[in-house]
Design a protein around this motif. Structure first.
Motif, short mmCIF file in Angstrom:
data_model
loop_
_atom_site.label_atom_id
_atom_site.label_comp_id
_atom_site.label_asym_id
_atom_site.label_seq_id
_atom_site.Cartn_x
_atom_site.Cartn_y
_atom_site.Cartn_z
N VAL A 1 -9.60 -5.18 -9.94
CA VAL A 1 -8.22 -5.61 -9.76
C VAL A 1 -8.22 -6.62 -8.62
O VAL A 1 -8.79 -6.36 -7.55
N TYR A 2 -7.61 -7.76 -8.85
CA TYR A 2 -7.51 -8.81 -7.84
C TYR A 2 -6.03 -9.04 -7.55
O TYR A 2 -5.21 -9.09 -8.46
N ALA A 3 -5.71 -9.19 -6.27
CA ALA A 3 -4.33 -9.46 -5.89
C ALA A 3 -4.31 -10.45 -4.74
O ALA A 3 -5.20 -10.44 -3.88
N LEU A 4 -3.30 -11.30 -4.73
CA LEU A 4 -3.09 -12.20 -3.60
C LEU A 4 -2.23 -11.48 -2.58
O LEU A 4 -1.21 -10.88 -2.92
N VAL A 5 -2.66 -11.52 -1.34
CA VAL A 5 -1.94 -10.89 -0.24
C VAL A 5 -1.54 -12.00 0.73
O VAL A 5 -2.39 -12.79 1.15
N HIS A 6 -0.27 -12.04 1.07
CA HIS A 6 0.22 -13.08 1.98
C HIS A 6 0.04 -12.64 3.43
O HIS A 6 0.99 -12.32 4.14
N ALA A 7 -1.24 -12.63 3.84
CA ALA A 7 -1.64 -12.26 5.20
C ALA A 7 -3.08 -12.70 5.37
O ALA A 7 -3.78 -12.98 4.39
N GLY A 8 -3.54 -12.73 6.60
CA GLY A 8 -4.94 -13.01 6.86
C GLY A 8 -5.80 -11.85 6.40
O GLY A 8 -5.33 -10.73 6.23
N ALA A 9 -7.09 -12.12 6.20
CA ALA A 9 -8.00 -11.09 5.68
C ALA A 9 -8.13 -9.91 6.63
O ALA A 9 -8.12 -8.76 6.19
N LEU A 10 -8.25 -10.16 7.93
CA LEU A 10 -8.38 -9.05 8.88
C LEU A 10 -7.12 -8.20 8.92
O LEU A 10 -7.19 -6.97 8.96
N GLU A 11 -5.97 -8.84 8.89
CA GLU A 11 -4.70 -8.10 8.90
C GLU A 11 -4.57 -7.26 7.64
O GLU A 11 -4.21 -6.08 7.70
N ALA A 12 -4.87 -7.84 6.48
CA ALA A 12 -4.76 -7.12 5.21
C ALA A 12 -5.71 -5.92 5.18
O ALA A 12 -5.32 -4.82 4.78
N ALA A 13 -6.95 -6.12 5.61
CA ALA A 13 -7.93 -5.02 5.62
C ALA A 13 -7.50 -3.94 6.62
O ALA A 13 -7.66 -2.75 6.35
N GLY A 14 -6.98 -4.34 7.75
CA GLY A 14 -6.54 -3.37 8.76
C GLY A 14 -5.42 -2.48 8.25
O GLY A 14 -5.43 -1.26 8.47
N ILE A 15 -4.46 -3.08 7.57
CA ILE A 15 -3.36 -2.29 7.01
C ILE A 15 -3.88 -1.38 5.89
O ILE A 15 -3.54 -0.21 5.82
N TYR A 16 -4.75 -1.92 5.05
CA TYR A 16 -5.32 -1.14 3.95
C TYR A 16 -6.10 0.06 4.48
O TYR A 16 -6.07 1.14 3.91
N HIS A 17 -6.82 -0.13 5.59
CA HIS A 17 -7.68 0.92 6.13
C HIS A 17 -6.96 1.80 7.16
O HIS A 17 -7.58 2.61 7.83
N ALA A 18 -5.64 1.68 7.26
CA ALA A 18 -4.85 2.61 8.09
C ALA A 18 -4.70 3.88 7.27
O ALA A 18 -3.69 4.11 6.60
N LEU A 19 -5.73 4.70 7.27
CA LEU A 19 -5.86 5.82 6.33
C LEU A 19 -4.72 6.81 6.42
O LEU A 19 -4.28 7.36 5.40
N ASP A 20 -4.21 7.06 7.61
CA ASP A 20 -3.12 8.02 7.76
C ASP A 20 -1.80 7.50 7.19
O ASP A 20 -0.88 8.27 6.97
N LEU A 21 -1.73 6.21 6.91
CA LEU A 21 -0.50 5.63 6.35
C LEU A 21 -0.56 5.43 4.84
O LEU A 21 0.43 5.05 4.23
N GLN A 22 -1.70 5.69 4.22
CA GLN A 22 -1.82 5.47 2.78
C GLN A 22 -0.80 6.28 1.99
O GLN A 22 -0.32 5.83 0.96
N LYS A 23 -0.42 7.43 2.50
CA LYS A 23 0.58 8.25 1.82
C LYS A 23 1.92 7.52 1.71
O LYS A 23 2.74 7.83 0.86
N ASP A 24 2.14 6.53 2.58
CA ASP A 24 3.40 5.81 2.59
C ASP A 24 3.46 4.67 1.57
O ASP A 24 4.54 4.15 1.30
N TYR A 25 2.32 4.25 1.05
CA TYR A 25 2.35 3.12 0.11
C TYR A 25 1.49 3.28 -1.15
O TYR A 25 1.57 2.45 -2.04
N VAL A 26 0.71 4.34 -1.25
CA VAL A 26 -0.05 4.58 -2.48
C VAL A 26 0.77 5.55 -3.33
O VAL A 26 1.09 6.65 -2.88
N PRO A 27 1.11 5.14 -4.56
CA PRO A 27 1.95 6.01 -5.41
C PRO A 27 1.34 7.40 -5.59
O PRO A 27 0.14 7.54 -5.79
#
Length: 158
Positions: free
Chosen positions: A55-81
């Motif tokens: 799956v490929y998606a365009l993210v309107h953010a820098g790569a480090l910012e996008a990876a940092g948000i994605y890897h905020a493991l304790d917050l995944q419950k807030d955005y993963v269905p």
């Protein structure tokens, strides 16, 4: 003076964007991604009952910012269905963490509880998060990754 002007113009352009092939995309898929913002592809996996999903998606953010948000493991419950709980439970190293999850599944089945490990790294294409199975009562193998490659300022292919 001409050489100085040419060097200044080249340095202002920054690093060249990765080619679609470096991202694992055909030129047609790259065009579709740019037009639609997301694409998915499945490939047969002879060693598995499930296909390999890409799956490929365009993210309107820098790569480090996008990876940092994605890897905020304790917050995944807030955005993963359907993820009800995501709690880091073991820090294996500064870049590797085990996280306990609970996922809501349709009635009459009980919620699915599992532990995944994840590790973040910084290869040439940009930040990468790999995940793998640590503990599960219903899966034998889980593995995958998310690669974050900046293709323009504040535009990343995940």
């Amino acid at each position: 003076m001409l050489i100085f002007t040419l060097l200044m113009a080249l340095s202002a352009m920054g690093a060249p964007s990765p080619l679609p092939e470096q991202l694992g995309l055909t030129s047609e898929e790259w065009q579709k991604l740019q037009n639609e913002g997301q694409i998915a592809r499945s490939n047969p996996a002879p060693d598995s009952p499930w296909p390999h999903m890409h799956v490929y998606a365009l993210v309107h953010a820098g790569a480090l910012e996008a990876a940092g948000i994605y890897h905020a493991l304790d917050l995944q419950k807030d955005y993963v269905p359907n993820v009800l709980m995501s709690t880091p439970i073991k820090h294996v190293s500064p870049t590797e963490v085990h996280t306990s999850y609970e996922m809501k599944v349709p009635w009459p089945l009980p919620n699915y509880k599992y532990v995944h490990g994840s590790r973040i790294s910084l290869p040439e294409l940009g930040p990468r998060v790999d995940w793998y199975l640590v503990k599960s009562e219903s899966a034998d193998k889980v593995e995958g990754y998310a690669q974050f490659t900046e293709v323009a300022p504040d535009l990343t292919v995940m």
